[in-house]
Design a protein around this motif. Structure first.
Motif, PDB file in Angstrom:
ATOM      1  N   ILE A 129     -23.935 -40.094   8.508  1.00  0.00           N
ATOM      2  CA  ILE A 129     -23.936 -38.735   9.054  1.00  0.00           C
ATOM      3  C   ILE A 129     -22.780 -37.951   8.456  1.00  0.00           C
ATOM      4  O   ILE A 129     -21.628 -38.375   8.502  1.00  0.00           O
ATOM      5  CB  ILE A 129     -23.825 -38.766  10.593  1.00  0.00           C
ATOM      6  CG1 ILE A 129     -25.014 -39.539  11.187  1.00  0.00           C
ATOM      7  CG2 ILE A 129     -23.750 -37.353  11.164  1.00  0.00           C
ATOM      8  CD1 ILE A 129     -24.918 -39.748  12.684  1.00  0.00           C
ATOM      9  N   SER A 130     -23.093 -36.802   7.877  1.00  0.00           N
ATOM     10  CA  SER A 130     -22.067 -35.929   7.304  1.00  0.00           C
ATOM     11  C   SER A 130     -22.379 -34.486   7.698  1.00  0.00           C
ATOM     12  O   SER A 130     -23.397 -34.196   8.310  1.00  0.00           O
ATOM     13  CB  SER A 130     -22.023 -36.074   5.779  1.00  0.00           C
ATOM     14  OG  SER A 130     -23.271 -35.753   5.191  1.00  0.00           O
ATOM     15  N   PHE A 131     -21.467 -33.591   7.311  1.00  0.00           N
ATOM     16  CA  PHE A 131     -21.587 -32.195   7.718  1.00  0.00           C
ATOM     17  C   PHE A 131     -21.326 -31.271   6.532  1.00  0.00           C
ATOM     18  O   PHE A 131     -20.631 -31.630   5.583  1.00  0.00           O
ATOM     19  CB  PHE A 131     -20.593 -31.873   8.845  1.00  0.00           C
ATOM     20  CG  PHE A 131     -20.755 -32.739  10.053  1.00  0.00           C
ATOM     21  CD1 PHE A 131     -21.598 -32.359  11.080  1.00  0.00           C
ATOM     22  CD2 PHE A 131     -20.085 -33.954  10.153  1.00  0.00           C
ATOM     23  CE1 PHE A 131     -21.764 -33.159  12.201  1.00  0.00           C
ATOM     24  CE2 PHE A 131     -20.239 -34.763  11.262  1.00  0.00           C
ATOM     25  CZ  PHE A 131     -21.078 -34.368  12.290  1.00  0.00           C
ATOM     26  N   GLY A 132     -21.890 -30.082   6.607  1.00  0.00           N
ATOM     27  CA  GLY A 132     -21.669 -29.113   5.545  1.00  0.00           C
ATOM     28  C   GLY A 132     -22.392 -27.809   5.828  1.00  0.00           C
ATOM     29  O   GLY A 132     -22.893 -27.574   6.940  1.00  0.00           O
ATOM     30  N   SER A 133     -22.462 -26.973   4.818  1.00  0.00           N
ATOM     31  CA  SER A 133     -23.112 -25.660   4.943  1.00  0.00           C
ATOM     32  C   SER A 133     -24.420 -25.661   4.152  1.00  0.00           C
ATOM     33  O   SER A 133     -24.455 -26.096   2.997  1.00  0.00           O
ATOM     34  CB  SER A 133     -22.188 -24.560   4.404  1.00  0.00           C
ATOM     35  OG  SER A 133     -20.952 -24.554   5.081  1.00  0.00           O
ATOM     36  N   THR A 140     -29.217 -25.088  -1.108  1.00  0.00           N
ATOM     37  CA  THR A 140     -28.118 -25.996  -1.447  1.00  0.00           C
ATOM     38  C   THR A 140     -27.376 -26.404  -0.180  1.00  0.00           C
ATOM     39  O   THR A 140     -27.327 -25.663   0.807  1.00  0.00           O
ATOM     40  CB  THR A 140     -27.120 -25.328  -2.406  1.00  0.00           C
ATOM     41  OG1 THR A 140     -26.589 -24.148  -1.793  1.00  0.00           O
ATOM     42  CG2 THR A 140     -27.783 -24.982  -3.720  1.00  0.00           C
ATOM     43  N   PHE A 141     -26.788 -27.569  -0.229  1.00  0.00           N
ATOM     44  CA  PHE A 141     -25.988 -28.086   0.883  1.00  0.00           C
ATOM     45  C   PHE A 141     -24.604 -28.408   0.334  1.00  0.00           C
ATOM     46  O   PHE A 141     -24.458 -29.211  -0.579  1.00  0.00           O
ATOM     47  CB  PHE A 141     -26.630 -29.343   1.481  1.00  0.00           C
ATOM     48  CG  PHE A 141     -25.918 -29.865   2.703  1.00  0.00           C
ATOM     49  CD1 PHE A 141     -26.247 -29.398   3.968  1.00  0.00           C
ATOM     50  CD2 PHE A 141     -24.907 -30.821   2.596  1.00  0.00           C
ATOM     51  CE1 PHE A 141     -25.597 -29.872   5.095  1.00  0.00           C
ATOM     52  CE2 PHE A 141     -24.261 -31.297   3.714  1.00  0.00           C
ATOM     53  CZ  PHE A 141     -24.598 -30.823   4.975  1.00  0.00           C
ATOM     54  N   THR A 142     -23.572 -27.764   0.870  1.00  0.00           N
ATOM     55  CA  THR A 142     -22.189 -27.980   0.431  1.00  0.00           C
ATOM     56  C   THR A 142     -21.440 -28.743   1.509  1.00  0.00           C
ATOM     57  O   THR A 142     -21.338 -28.287   2.654  1.00  0.00           O
ATOM     58  CB  THR A 142     -21.480 -26.638   0.165  1.00  0.00           C
ATOM     59  OG1 THR A 142     -22.234 -25.896  -0.790  1.00  0.00           O
ATOM     60  CG2 THR A 142     -20.071 -26.875  -0.348  1.00  0.00           C
ATOM     61  N   ALA A 143     -20.947 -29.925   1.137  1.00  0.00           N
ATOM     62  CA  ALA A 143     -20.277 -30.791   2.111  1.00  0.00           C
ATOM     63  C   ALA A 143     -19.028 -30.113   2.678  1.00  0.00           C
ATOM     64  O   ALA A 143     -18.314 -29.391   1.978  1.00  0.00           O
ATOM     65  CB  ALA A 143     -19.890 -32.111   1.463  1.00  0.00           C
ATOM     66  N   ASN A 199     -20.929 -26.721   9.875  1.00  0.00           N
ATOM     67  CA  ASN A 199     -21.116 -28.007  10.541  1.00  0.00           C
ATOM     68  C   ASN A 199     -22.589 -28.368  10.694  1.00  0.00           C
ATOM     69  O   ASN A 199     -22.982 -29.020  11.666  1.00  0.00           O
ATOM     70  CB  ASN A 199     -20.420 -27.991  11.909  1.00  0.00           C
ATOM     71  CG  ASN A 199     -18.916 -27.930  11.766  1.00  0.00           C
ATOM     72  OD1 ASN A 199     -18.323 -28.674  11.005  1.00  0.00           O
ATOM     73  ND2 ASN A 199     -18.284 -27.013  12.508  1.00  0.00           N
ATOM     74  N   ALA A 200     -23.389 -27.948   9.730  1.00  0.00           N
ATOM     75  CA  ALA A 200     -24.788 -28.383   9.699  1.00  0.00           C
ATOM     76  C   ALA A 200     -24.828 -29.884   9.432  1.00  0.00           C
ATOM     77  O   ALA A 200     -24.006 -30.427   8.689  1.00  0.00           O
ATOM     78  CB  ALA A 200     -25.552 -27.635   8.614  1.00  0.00           C
ATOM     79  N   ILE A 201     -25.787 -30.560  10.046  1.00  0.00           N
ATOM     80  CA  ILE A 201     -25.856 -32.027   9.959  1.00  0.00           C
ATOM     81  C   ILE A 201     -26.702 -32.459   8.772  1.00  0.00           C
ATOM     82  O   ILE A 201     -27.748 -31.867   8.486  1.00  0.00           O
ATOM     83  CB  ILE A 201     -26.447 -32.604  11.263  1.00  0.00           C
ATOM     84  CG1 ILE A 201     -25.590 -32.218  12.468  1.00  0.00           C
ATOM     85  CG2 ILE A 201     -26.580 -34.121  11.175  1.00  0.00           C
ATOM     86  CD1 ILE A 201     -26.255 -32.552  13.800  1.00  0.00           C
ATOM     87  N   LYS A 202     -26.235 -33.518   8.130  1.00  0.00           N
ATOM     88  CA  LYS A 202     -27.027 -34.185   7.091  1.00  0.00           C
ATOM     89  C   LYS A 202     -27.015 -35.668   7.417  1.00  0.00           C
ATOM     90  O   LYS A 202     -25.958 -36.243   7.687  1.00  0.00           O
ATOM     91  CB  LYS A 202     -26.439 -33.935   5.707  1.00  0.00           C
ATOM     92  CG  LYS A 202     -27.245 -34.583   4.572  1.00  0.00           C
ATOM     93  CD  LYS A 202     -26.636 -34.233   3.221  1.00  0.00           C
ATOM     94  CE  LYS A 202     -27.431 -34.839   2.069  1.00  0.00           C
ATOM     95  NZ  LYS A 202     -26.848 -34.507   0.740  1.00  0.00           N
ATOM     96  N   ILE A 203     -28.200 -36.299   7.407  1.00  0.00           N
ATOM     97  CA  ILE A 203     -28.301 -37.729   7.698  1.00  0.00           C
ATOM     98  C   ILE A 203     -28.963 -38.432   6.530  1.00  0.00           C
ATOM     99  O   ILE A 203     -30.147 -38.211   6.237  1.00  0.00           O
ATOM    100  CB  ILE A 203     -29.110 -37.989   8.991  1.00  0.00           C
ATOM    101  CG1 ILE A 203     -28.481 -37.237  10.180  1.00  0.00           C
ATOM    102  CG2 ILE A 203     -29.159 -39.487   9.293  1.00  0.00           C
ATOM    103  CD1 ILE A 203     -29.285 -37.361  11.461  1.00  0.00           C
TER     104      ILE A 203
END
Length: 673
Positions: A129-133, A140-143, A199-203
């Motif tokens: 589990i990580s977070f980003g925009s 795109t997802f930026t950590a 703080n959008a979630i990425k799993i």
């Protein structure tokens, strides 16, 4: 002649009564003297206890006056309390603000497909589990490098819906999992703990079935917002992470949280609902706490004056002095308190407010204080900061990069020049140049890392496998994984990781000689130039306060000499002069320090108490010695009476014998006639 078996028989005297009366006479004078001494000493202990209790209450009142918060209380009111709540700290400036709420901050919230029940097996493997925009426009997802990345192992012991929920919640991963369901089935809902667009979630899932992106097995929980549904974006997006949007006096602002503490100095805004128009926030100074605190001080001092009078005064009507009349300790306490009351603060920056009398506190002829609340209110309205300065121990720096953080009772009032001769630095590890260029790939052959930061050794850290398009992306991955380590989080240890042209640099968040990054090992350390990398230990700041060399600790200078105990936190860069710091001690602080000294375990009151306790012990020892003497004396008297009884018995026997002989002689003479 037979011995006397019971004292008094031989002499026909009431010897027991005589002994009792004689011993009572012997005891009377010394017992009365000891009783009088004991009564007086107990009275002294009692009145000293009353004085000590009153001094302790004055100490409490003085400490209240020595706190900054007492003098900088603010009240906040809001026009539309349904939309906004406001709290004001001592730093808030009185005034009004127009606040409009356009959008509330939200936490990311995801949900799985429906399962038949909470105990249905889902799959096994690893969740990361990580977070980003997430940028929907560019997909795109930026950590978020400031948020840790957490990996969670799912195996046969926890591979049900309920087991995965519990494993996620136990991992302290920055999200909270729950199960929501009805008759149609159960769904696992994963919500972020922190709101905000960053703080959008990425799993990421490493599924033990070999396919980590499909919609079966553990990869049913995979969520990459840039992926396609069923191919890595396998959850439903219930709520999207977003920032709050609002304005203050027309100035547009954003916040990751609905609790905003940075928009206006001293104010904390809690955004509750959006508004179509601005609502007014009004901040006012609240002087009630100051008036109450000074009133409590005056009352406490008057209680001390009353206790001292009862302990050491003289009653002219009864022509009798109190138990501690003329006592040097009580006299010294009284003189020191009254001397401080009537003093003027030479260090005060405002000559209009440099004595207690200047704010309405006056000493009366009978030794008590009075508080003129009207004069106090006038002073507060005229210059509230000067009134606060009259009571506080406070330091003011001329350079905005110098903050007066702490002082002690040893710090003397005065103005001190501040100079920085060497800046503080942070410990860092500089990796070696990498032979390859971006993109960088992390896989099972190079995903493990351990290192030590500020003397704390990490657990084995597992990096998230994947391709990283740039050195900055690789650095962000290392930073989130390092800062997510359980040992580092528990110890408050953190790092920032950066990419410098062709190599990684890991820098401790701490300043000073205890700051260091060392002992990198593992496959990731070898792959990314950290194995055997050079480490540089941080250094403490160096400089002087008042022209005297100070002790450096991180970014803080700690004074010596007259400035002993004065701690200055230094920010910004550069060496040289940093202006000056003026340190003053107000009456609240002075009274607090004086009373701390009086009431200390080795202070005047305790020493007096110890002396009176020792006197009580001495009196009891004298009473015991008296009883021992009386017992010995009574035994001596008893023996003397016994000897008297024997002699009297012998004399009585002789008298009886002579009487018999005379009677016989008389009878014989009569017969002969």
């Amino acid at each position: 002649m037979a011995s006397i078996s019971s004292i008094g028989i031989g002499s026909n005297l009431d010897v027991s009564s005589l002994l009792t009366q004689l011993m009572a006479a012997e005891r009377k004078a010394p017992t009365a003297r000891l009783d009088s001494a004991s009564t007086l000493n107990e009275s002294r202990i009692s009145v000293l206890g009353t004085v000590k209790s009153a001094l302790a209450d004055l100490q409490t009142a003085s400490k209240t006056l020595s706190r900054t918060t007492t003098f900088q209380t603010r009240t906040a009111s809001v026009g539309n309390s349904d939309a906004l709540a406001v709290t004001a700290s001592r730093l808030a400036q009185p005034g009004s603000y127009a606040v409009k709420v356009d959008q509330l901050a939200q936490t990311d919230k995801l949900a799985t497909a429906s399962f038949s029940n909470a105990f249905e097996s889902v799959g096994s493997g690893t969740l990361t589990i990580s977070f980003g925009s997430y940028d929907a426009t560019g997909n795109t997802f930026t950590a978020n490098a400031d948020q840790p990345t957490t990996s969670i192992t799912i195996d046969s012991t926890n591979n049900t819906l309920a087991g995965i929920r519990d494993a996620i919640n136990a991992a302290d991963a920055g999200v909270t999992a729950s199960i929501v369901g009805d008759a149609s089935g159960q769904r696992l809902v994963i919500a972020g703990d922190d709101s905000g667009a960053a703080n959008a979630i990425k799993i990421a899932v490493a599924d033990s079935d070999g396919n980590s992106t499909d919609a079966s097995g553990l990869s049913q929980l995979a969520w990459d917002p840039t992926a396609a549904a069923g191919s890595g974006a396998n959850l439903s997006h219930v709520v999207s992470a977003q920032d709050a949007k609002f304005s203050v006096d027309g100035l547009a602002l954003t916040s990751a949280s609905n609790v905003v503490g940075s928009a206006v100095t001293g104010l904390t805004l809690t955004l509750k609902q959006t508004t179509s128009s601005a609502t007014t926030v009004t901040i006012e100074r609240d002087d009630n706490q100051v008036v109450d605190a000074l009133g409590a001080f005056v009352d406490a001092y008057n209680s001390v004056a009353s206790a001292i009078q009862s302990a050491s005064g003289y009653d002219s009507e009864q022509e009798k002095g109190a138990p501690l009349i003329g006592d040097s300790t009580i006299l010294a306490v009284s003189h020191r308190l009254r001397g401080l009351l009537t003093s003027t603060l030479a260090s005060s920056s405002n000559s209009s407010y440099n004595s207690l009398k200047s704010v309405g506190i006056s000493l009366q002829k009978d030794g008590t204080l009075t508080l003129d609340t009207e004069a106090l209110t006038t002073a507060l309205n005229s210059n509230a900061d000067a009134v606060a300065g009259l009571f506080l121990a406070a330091g003011t720096a001329t350079d905005s990069r110098v903050n007066v953080a702490l002082s002690t009772s040893e710090t003397k009032a005065g103005t001190y020049a501040v100079n920085v001769s060497a800046e503080a630095s942070r410990g860092l590890m500089t990796g070696s140049a990498l032979g390859s260029s971006a993109p960088f790939t992390i896989d099972s052959s190079n995903d493990s890392l351990t290192l030590s930061v500020d003397g704390v050794s990490s657990n084995a850290i597992t990096l998230t496998q994947g391709s990283y398009a740039s050195g900055a992306d690789l650095a962000a991955q290392l930073q989130t994984r390092i800062n997510g380590d359980a040992k580092f989080k528990a110890s408050g240890v953190g790092v920032s990781v950066s990419w410098d042209n062709d190599h990684l640099v890991i820098t401790s968040n701490r300043y000073g000689s205890a700051s260091k990054v060392t002992a990198a090992s593992g496959t990731a350390a070898s792959a990314f130039g950290l194995s055997g990398a050079s480490s540089t230990t941080g250094t403490d700041i160096a400089g002087s306060i008042g022209g005297v060399a100070a002790t450096g600790s991180g970014r803080a200078l700690i004074g010596t000499g007259d400035a002993a105990g004065l701690r200055l936190d230094i920010s910004g860069s550069g060496t040289g002069d940093r202006g000056s710091v003026t340190f003053t001690r107000g009456f609240g602080d002075l009274f607090s320090s004086l009373l701390d000294d009086m009431l200390a375990s080795d202070g005047a009151i305790q020493l007096k108490s110890d002396a009176l306790s020792a006197e009580g012990t001495r009196i009891e020892d004298q009473r015991t010695a008296l009883e021992d003497r009386m017992t010995t004396l009574e035994e001596r008297y008893r023996k003397q009476f016994e000897r008297l009884d024997v002699v009297m018995a012998q004399l009585q026997a002789t008298s009886n014998y002579l009487t018999q002989q005379l009677d016989a002689w008389t009878s014989s003479s009569s017969s002969s006639s």
